[in-house]
Design a protein around this motif. Structure first.
Motif, PDB file in Angstrom:
ATOM      1  N   VAL A 113       0.834  -1.294   0.125  1.00 58.20           N
ATOM      2  CA  VAL A 113       0.013   0.044   0.068  1.00 58.20           C
ATOM      3  C   VAL A 113       0.651   1.142   0.110  1.00 58.20           C
ATOM      4  CG1 VAL A 113      -1.698  -1.167   1.338  1.00 58.20           C
ATOM      5  CG2 VAL A 113      -0.066   0.114   2.580  1.00 58.20           C
ATOM      6  N   GLU A 260      -6.655  -3.263   3.045  1.00 60.71           N
ATOM      7  CA  GLU A 260      -7.536  -2.259   3.653  1.00 60.71           C
ATOM      8  C   GLU A 260      -7.059  -2.158   5.194  1.00 60.71           C
ATOM      9  OE1 GLU A 260      -9.252  -3.627   0.242  1.00 60.71           O
ATOM     10  OE2 GLU A 260      -8.632  -4.987   1.728  1.00 60.71           O
ATOM     11  N   THR A 263      -3.751  -0.229   5.382  1.00 64.10           N
ATOM     12  CA  THR A 263      -4.064   1.157   5.033  1.00 64.10           C
ATOM     13  C   THR A 263      -4.621   1.952   6.131  1.00 64.10           C
ATOM     14  OG1 THR A 263      -4.244   0.794   2.690  1.00 64.10           O
ATOM     15  CG2 THR A 263      -5.142   2.712   3.357  1.00 64.10           C
ATOM     16  N   ASP A 267      -2.675   4.800   8.550  1.00 66.20           N
ATOM     17  CA  ASP A 267      -3.331   6.025   8.590  1.00 66.20           C
ATOM     18  C   ASP A 267      -3.530   6.374  10.184  1.00 66.20           C
ATOM     19  OD1 ASP A 267      -3.481   6.486   5.913  1.00 66.20           O
ATOM     20  OD2 ASP A 267      -5.589   5.883   5.630  1.00 66.20           O
TER      21      ASP A 267
END
Length: 307
Positions: A113, A260, A263, A267
């Motif tokens: 990612v 997912e 990520t 974040d």
């Protein structure tokens, strides 16, 4: 582009002295793969267990073997059919081929990612295993706001993320650790509970405990049962036999190994909502020293190799 790479290897199972750094050809990406010039690669307790031969039945491999799952770096080349990445992109991700502790590694594009700019190389290169494991463990017990959750090894690599994710979910967290971690746990809204003699009594006084996450060993699964925690609210990432015996869950990194989840975790760390402590960094040549520190089992946060 350089044609020579360096990679951690071991030719036989054993202690840290079996580790060495070999000169190897730079791998070429197959269709669907990406070549990454590695800037940082985390190390994990499971890698030490594999190197010692303790997991050869559940995780068989071939010798000589490489090492490592976590990685972050810069895209150096793309295999046929890869879209979504370009040469020069900063990425983080994971290898399932025991190969990330190296200057160059190829991995499927689906295991990478983009690296958020605010995420340091050290954090990005050590996030996958602990991030996916912590995410899966918290999801497994499904904490509700106001519930009390106990966590063993609460200040370790996985534990530091678990307790913070629980706090974000609104849980009251009892972090089982040594007195040396009291300040860090308290600063992160976690109630420290010291391990050792009398632990059960200390947890009862601080409880009642609604759910339990074990990051250390089977004795904590037994403790959770003794405290009256329902089996479906107990998750362990290490004590698989004990989990099967009592009916507890055993969900770890494999249950949350998706782009997912990676990520989302990247974040959270990049935004400062979750802290990923970096305990130490080592050059690739000192991989044995890095594992010597890790295997003391008193590290808060992650130890990272910088190839």
């Amino acid at each position: 582009m350089t044609t020579s790479a360096r990679a951690v290897r071991f030719d036989r199972y054993g202690d840290r002295d079996v580790l060495y750094v070999a000169e190897v050809p730079v791998p070429e990406p197959a269709p669907g793969e990406v070549l990454v010039a590695v800037r940082a690669a985390g190390i994990n307790p499971g890698e030490a267990a594999i190197r010692k031969g303790l997991m050869r039945e559940s995780f068989p491999g071939t010798l000589p073997s490489g090492q490592g799952s976590d990685l972050a770096g810069v895209v150096a080349a793309l295999g046929e059919g890869v879209t979504g990445f370009q040469v020069g992109d900063e990425v983080l991700g994971y290898s399932w081929q025991r190969s990330s502790q190296a200057t160059h590694v190829v991995v499927p594009a689906t295991q990478l990612v983009p690296k958020p700019p605010a995420l340091s190389w050290e954090q990005a290169g050590s996030l996958y295993v602990v991030g996916a494991t912590a995410y899966a463990a918290v999801r497994a017990i499904d904490p509700k706001p106001g519930e009390t959750v106990a966590v063993s090894a609460a200040a370790g690599g996985v534990g530091t993320l678990v307790v913070q994710l629980l706090v974000l979910r609104g849980a009251r967290v009892l972090g089982i650790a040594s007195p040396a971690n009291d300040a860090w746990l308290t600063e992160h809204d976690v109630t420290p509970v010291h391990y050792g003699d009398g632990l059960a009594e200390r947890l009862k006084e601080a409880g009642p405990v609604d759910a339990f996450i074990d990051l250390f060993g089977p004795e904590y699964v037994e403790l959770a049962v003794a405290l009256g925690v329902p089996a479906d609210r107990i998750d362990t990432i290490i004590s698989f036999e004990k989990a099967a015996e009592v009916g507890a869950k055993a969900e770890g990194s494999m249950a949350a190994s998706t782009p997912e989840v990676l990520t989302e975790m990247a974040d959270l760390v990049a935004s400062g909502k979750v802290e990923l402590p970096i305990a130490a960094t080592y050059p690739l040549d000192r991989v044995a020293d890095a594992f010597a520190e890790l295997e003391q089992r008193h590290t808060r946060g992650k130890i990272v190799l910088l190839p």
